[in-house]
Design a protein around this motif. Structure first.
Motif, PDB file in Angstrom:
ATOM      1  N   ILE A  38      46.345  29.009 -62.716  1.00 51.91           N
ATOM      2  CA  ILE A  38      46.021  29.391 -61.344  1.00 51.91           C
ATOM      3  C   ILE A  38      45.636  28.194 -60.485  1.00 51.91           C
ATOM      4  N   ASP A  39      45.297  27.067 -61.109  1.00 52.55           N
ATOM      5  CA  ASP A  39      44.943  25.857 -60.352  1.00 52.55           C
ATOM      6  C   ASP A  39      46.066  25.446 -59.411  1.00 52.55           C
ATOM      7  N   PHE A  40      47.301  25.678 -59.813  1.00 51.78           N
ATOM      8  CA  PHE A  40      48.431  25.253 -58.984  1.00 51.78           C
ATOM      9  C   PHE A  40      48.463  26.010 -57.666  1.00 51.78           C
ATOM     10  N   MET A  41      48.302  27.320 -57.708  1.00 50.01           N
ATOM     11  CA  MET A  41      48.376  28.078 -56.464  1.00 50.01           C
ATOM     12  C   MET A  41      47.144  27.857 -55.601  1.00 50.01           C
ATOM     13  N   LEU A  42      45.978  27.749 -56.212  1.00 55.89           N
ATOM     14  CA  LEU A  42      44.778  27.424 -55.436  1.00 55.89           C
ATOM     15  C   LEU A  42      44.931  26.072 -54.755  1.00 55.89           C
ATOM     16  N   SER A  43      45.452  25.086 -55.480  1.00 52.23           N
ATOM     17  CA  SER A  43      45.629  23.744 -54.917  1.00 52.23           C
ATOM     18  C   SER A  43      46.704  23.729 -53.843  1.00 52.23           C
ATOM     19  N   ASN A  44      47.794  24.475 -54.061  1.00 52.40           N
ATOM     20  CA  ASN A  44      48.845  24.554 -53.048  1.00 52.40           C
ATOM     21  C   ASN A  44      48.301  25.065 -51.727  1.00 52.40           C
ATOM     22  N   MET A  45      47.421  26.038 -51.804  1.00 51.04           N
ATOM     23  CA  MET A  45      46.861  26.608 -50.576  1.00 51.04           C
ATOM     24  C   MET A  45      45.916  25.626 -49.899  1.00 51.04           C
ATOM     25  N   VAL A  46      45.047  25.012 -50.672  1.00 51.23           N
ATOM     26  CA  VAL A  46      44.112  24.047 -50.087  1.00 51.23           C
ATOM     27  C   VAL A  46      44.860  22.863 -49.497  1.00 51.23           C
ATOM     28  N   ASN A  47      45.852  22.357 -50.213  1.00 53.38           N
ATOM     29  CA  ASN A  47      46.637  21.221 -49.721  1.00 53.38           C
ATOM     30  C   ASN A  47      47.403  21.547 -48.444  1.00 53.38           C
ATOM     31  N   SER A  48      47.637  22.824 -48.202  1.00 52.67           N
ATOM     32  CA  SER A  48      48.349  23.255 -46.999  1.00 52.67           C
ATOM     33  C   SER A  48      47.404  23.728 -45.907  1.00 52.67           C
ATOM     34  N   GLY A  49      46.105  23.545 -46.108  1.00 57.74           N
ATOM     35  CA  GLY A  49      45.138  23.903 -45.082  1.00 57.74           C
ATOM     36  C   GLY A  49      44.755  25.364 -45.058  1.00 57.74           C
ATOM     37  N   ILE A  50      45.020  26.087 -46.139  1.00 59.13           N
ATOM     38  CA  ILE A  50      44.633  27.498 -46.232  1.00 59.13           C
ATOM     39  C   ILE A  50      43.296  27.575 -46.962  1.00 59.13           C
ATOM     40  N   TYR A  51      42.243  27.903 -46.235  1.00 60.70           N
ATOM     41  CA  TYR A  51      40.895  27.899 -46.802  1.00 60.70           C
ATOM     42  C   TYR A  51      40.281  29.293 -46.885  1.00 60.70           C
ATOM     43  N   ARG A  52      41.067  30.319 -46.612  1.00 60.49           N
ATOM     44  CA  ARG A  52      40.635  31.692 -46.833  1.00 60.49           C
ATOM     45  C   ARG A  52      41.574  32.311 -47.861  1.00 60.49           C
ATOM     46  N   VAL A  53      41.055  32.588 -49.030  1.00 61.36           N
ATOM     47  CA  VAL A  53      41.888  33.022 -50.149  1.00 61.36           C
ATOM     48  C   VAL A  53      41.248  34.219 -50.841  1.00 61.36           C
ATOM     49  N   GLY A  54      42.033  35.260 -51.034  1.00 63.07           N
ATOM     50  CA  GLY A  54      41.605  36.404 -51.830  1.00 63.07           C
ATOM     51  C   GLY A  54      42.306  36.382 -53.170  1.00 63.07           C
ATOM     52  N   VAL A  55      41.547  36.595 -54.251  1.00 65.31           N
ATOM     53  CA  VAL A  55      42.115  36.597 -55.604  1.00 65.31           C
ATOM     54  C   VAL A  55      42.029  38.017 -56.151  1.00 65.31           C
ATOM     55  N   LEU A  56      43.187  38.664 -56.299  1.00 64.50           N
ATOM     56  CA  LEU A  56      43.260  40.044 -56.765  1.00 64.50           C
ATOM     57  C   LEU A  56      43.266  40.086 -58.287  1.00 64.50           C
ATOM     58  N   MET A  57      42.335  40.854 -58.868  1.00 66.32           N
ATOM     59  CA  MET A  57      42.210  40.948 -60.319  1.00 66.32           C
ATOM     60  C   MET A  57      42.296  42.403 -60.750  1.00 66.32           C
ATOM     61  N   LYS A  58      42.586  42.590 -62.024  1.00 66.33           N
ATOM     62  CA  LYS A  58      42.701  43.953 -62.548  1.00 66.33           C
ATOM     63  C   LYS A  58      41.919  44.129 -63.840  1.00 66.33           C
ATOM     64  N   ASP A  59      42.204  43.302 -64.833  1.00 63.91           N
ATOM     65  CA  ASP A  59      41.510  43.388 -66.118  1.00 63.91           C
ATOM     66  C   ASP A  59      41.524  42.014 -66.773  1.00 63.91           C
ATOM     67  N   LYS A  60      40.781  41.861 -67.826  1.00 59.18           N
ATOM     68  CA  LYS A  60      40.699  40.595 -68.582  1.00 59.18           C
ATOM     69  C   LYS A  60      40.415  39.412 -67.653  1.00 59.18           C
ATOM     70  N   TYR A  61      39.522  39.607 -66.684  1.00 60.68           N
ATOM     71  CA  TYR A  61      39.325  38.572 -65.668  1.00 60.68           C
ATOM     72  C   TYR A  61      38.048  37.754 -65.844  1.00 60.68           C
ATOM     73  N   GLN A  62      37.314  37.947 -66.959  1.00 61.47           N
ATOM     74  CA  GLN A  62      36.087  37.183 -67.140  1.00 61.47           C
ATOM     75  C   GLN A  62      36.364  35.680 -67.212  1.00 61.47           C
TER      76      GLN A  62
END
Length: 375
Positions: A38-62
Motif C-alpha cells: 500500500i506504500d506505493f499508492m499512498l506515496s503516489n497520492m502524496v507525490n501528486s499533491g493529494i493530501y486527503r485520502v480515505g482508506v477503505l477496509m473490510k477485514d484482516k486490517y489490523q
C-alpha cells in the motif's frame, strides 16, 4: 492539489495469494525488503499533491492499521486533511442511505463511505486499488482527465498475461475505451489491462454509486465500469513504465525479483517521486566470516553467515552457517538454520526452517510458507 480526494480500496477482492494473505490484506503484505504494497499508492497520492485520502477496509486490517498509524511517514498527519481509515460499518444507514449491509464488493464499500465523499467537497476523486506496485504520476492523470472531458479515466498498461482477475480494455485511436472485459481479453482484441486506478468527478462518483446500488450492482469492474462505458465516455491513460498489479503469488514473487535489476529499480524508485514507508530504526546487517552474498536486496538488522543469492531479505532475518538461500523471499523475522537449503521459496513473517531441511519450488510456482510456521 486541494481539489482532489483519494480513495484507496485496501481490502481483498479477487486474488490468489494463498498463505500470504491469510492474516492480512494484499496492501499490508511486506514487499521489496522494507515496504508494504500500500506504500506505493499512498506515496503516489502524496507525490501528486493529494493530501486527503480515505482508506477503505473490510477485514484482516489490523496489520494495515498498525503500519499506517497516524500516517506521519507519508506527511499525511495534518490538521485539516490527512488519512481517514474507513473500516466496515463506519457509516450507519441513517448517516448513509446507500449502505445496504455487509460489503459484497467495491461498490458497497464506496457506497458505505458516501457520507465521507459528501463531506469532502473535492472536485475530483481518485479511486485506486491498494495492490499496485507502480510509481504513477497521478497529477498528470488528473490533468489528462480534465482536458479530455471524459466522465471517467482509467489507467491502463499493456496486457502482460491472461488472468481471470484482470480487467482488459480495448482502446480506440482517441485512447477511449470501447470494450471492458473481466478475465477475458476477447481473443487478444483487448490489448491493455486496467491497473486499478480511476479518476472521475466527485459528483459523478456519487451519482454512479447511487445508480449501481439501486440496480443491485456490486462488482466495480463488471458493472460500474460497464455502465460508465454505456452511458458516457471512458478515457484510457496509458502508463508505459514498470507496473504490476499483485493478483497472485507469481505476481508477488516476480515483482520482488524484478527489483534485483538496477534499471527496474531506478524506474520504480525515483528521487523526484520517492516511495515512502513507515520508518523503523535497526542496526546494520551483520555479515559473518563465511557469508557469501550475491545480487540481493537485504534490509537492516539481518545476520548472515551462510550463502544467499538472488534473494530479498527483510529486517531481522538470520541465515546460519551452512545454510543456502537462492531466489527466495524471506520476510521479517525469518530463521534459516544450519545446512538448510531453499530455492524459489517465499517465507512469511517469523518462519523457521530447521537444520538440514531442503525445499525447492519453481520461479513460476514458488513454495509459500505461512506466517509463524516451523518447517
Amino acid at each position: 492539489m486541494n481539489s482532489v480526494l483519494g480513495m484507496i480500496i485496501a481490502f481483498d477482492t479477487d486474488n490468489d495469494l494463498r498463505e500470504i494473505t491469510e492474516h492480512r490484506t494484499v496492501g499490508a503484505v511486506q514487499w521489496g525488503g522494507r515496504y508494504r504494497i500500500i506504500d506505493f499508492m499512498l506515496s503516489n497520492m502524496v507525490n501528486s499533491g493529494i493530501y486527503r485520502v480515505g482508506v477503505l477496509m473490510k477485514d484482516k486490517y489490523q496489520s494495515l492499521i498498525d503500519h499506517i498509524g497516524n500516517a506521519k511517514d507519508w506527511d499525511l498527519s495534518r490538521k485539516n486533511s490527512g488519512v481517514t481509515l474507513l473500516p466496515p460499518y463506519s457509516y450507519s444507514k441513517k448517516a448513509s442511505p446507500l449502505v445496504t449491509g455487509e460489503y459484497r464488493g467495491k461498490i458497497d464499500a464506496l457506497a458505505g463511505a458516501v457520507d465521507f465523499l459528501q463531506k469532502n467537497r473535492a472536485d475530483y476523486v481518485v479511486v485506486a486499488d491498494g495492490d499496485i506496485v507502480a510509481n504513477v504520476p497521478l497529477d498528470d492523470v488528473i490533468d489528462r482527465h480534465i482536458k479530455s472531458g471524459a466522465d471517467l479515466t482509467m489507467v491502463c498498461t499493456k496486457k502482460q498475461k491472461n488472468s481471470p482477475f484482470t480487467t482488459y480494455v480495448e482502446l480506440n485511436r482517441k485512447k477511449e475505451a470501447v470494450d471492458i472485459r473481466v478475465g477475458d481479453c476477447n481473443e487478444g482484441k483487448c490489448k491493455h489491462a486496467a491497473l486499478g486506478i480511476y479518476v472521475m468527478s466527485r459528483q459523478y462518483l456519487i451519482h454512479m454509486l447511487s445508480d449501481c446500488v439501486t440496480h443491485n450492482c456490486i462488482h466495480f469492474e463488471r458493472e460500474f465500469l460497464t455502465r460508465a462505458l454505456m452511458d458516457g465516455t471512458v478515457a484510457g491513460y496509458l502508463f508505459n513504465e514498470y507496473a504490476v498489479k499483485i493478483e497472485d503469488t507469481f505476481d508477488y514473487y516476480r515483482s520482488n525479483m524484478d527489483m534485483l535489476d538496477k534499471d527496474v529499480r531506478n524506474e520504480v524508485f525515483k528521487r523526484t517521486r520517492p516511495i515512502l514507508t513507515r520508518i523503523k530504526d535497526e542496526a546494520p546487517t551483520y555479515y559473518g566470516d563465511e557469508a557469501d552474498v550475491e545480487d540481493c536486496l537485504i534490509a537492516d538488522g539481518c545476520r548472515i553467515e551462510g550463502k544467499v543469492k538472488n534473494s530479498v531479505l527483510f529486517r531481522d532475518v538470520v541465515i546460519e552457517k551452512g545454510a543456502e538461500v537462492n531466489n527466495c523471499i524471506i520476510m521479517e523475522g525469518g530463521r534459516i538454520l544450519t545446512e538448510a537449503s531453499l530455492r524459489h521459496v517465499i517465507t512469511d513473517r517469523n518462519v523457521i526452517i530447521r537444520d538440514g531441511r531442503t525445499m525447492m519450488g519453481h520461479e513460476n510456482y514458488p513454495i509459500t510458507i505461512a506466517k509463524n510456521a516451523t518447517v
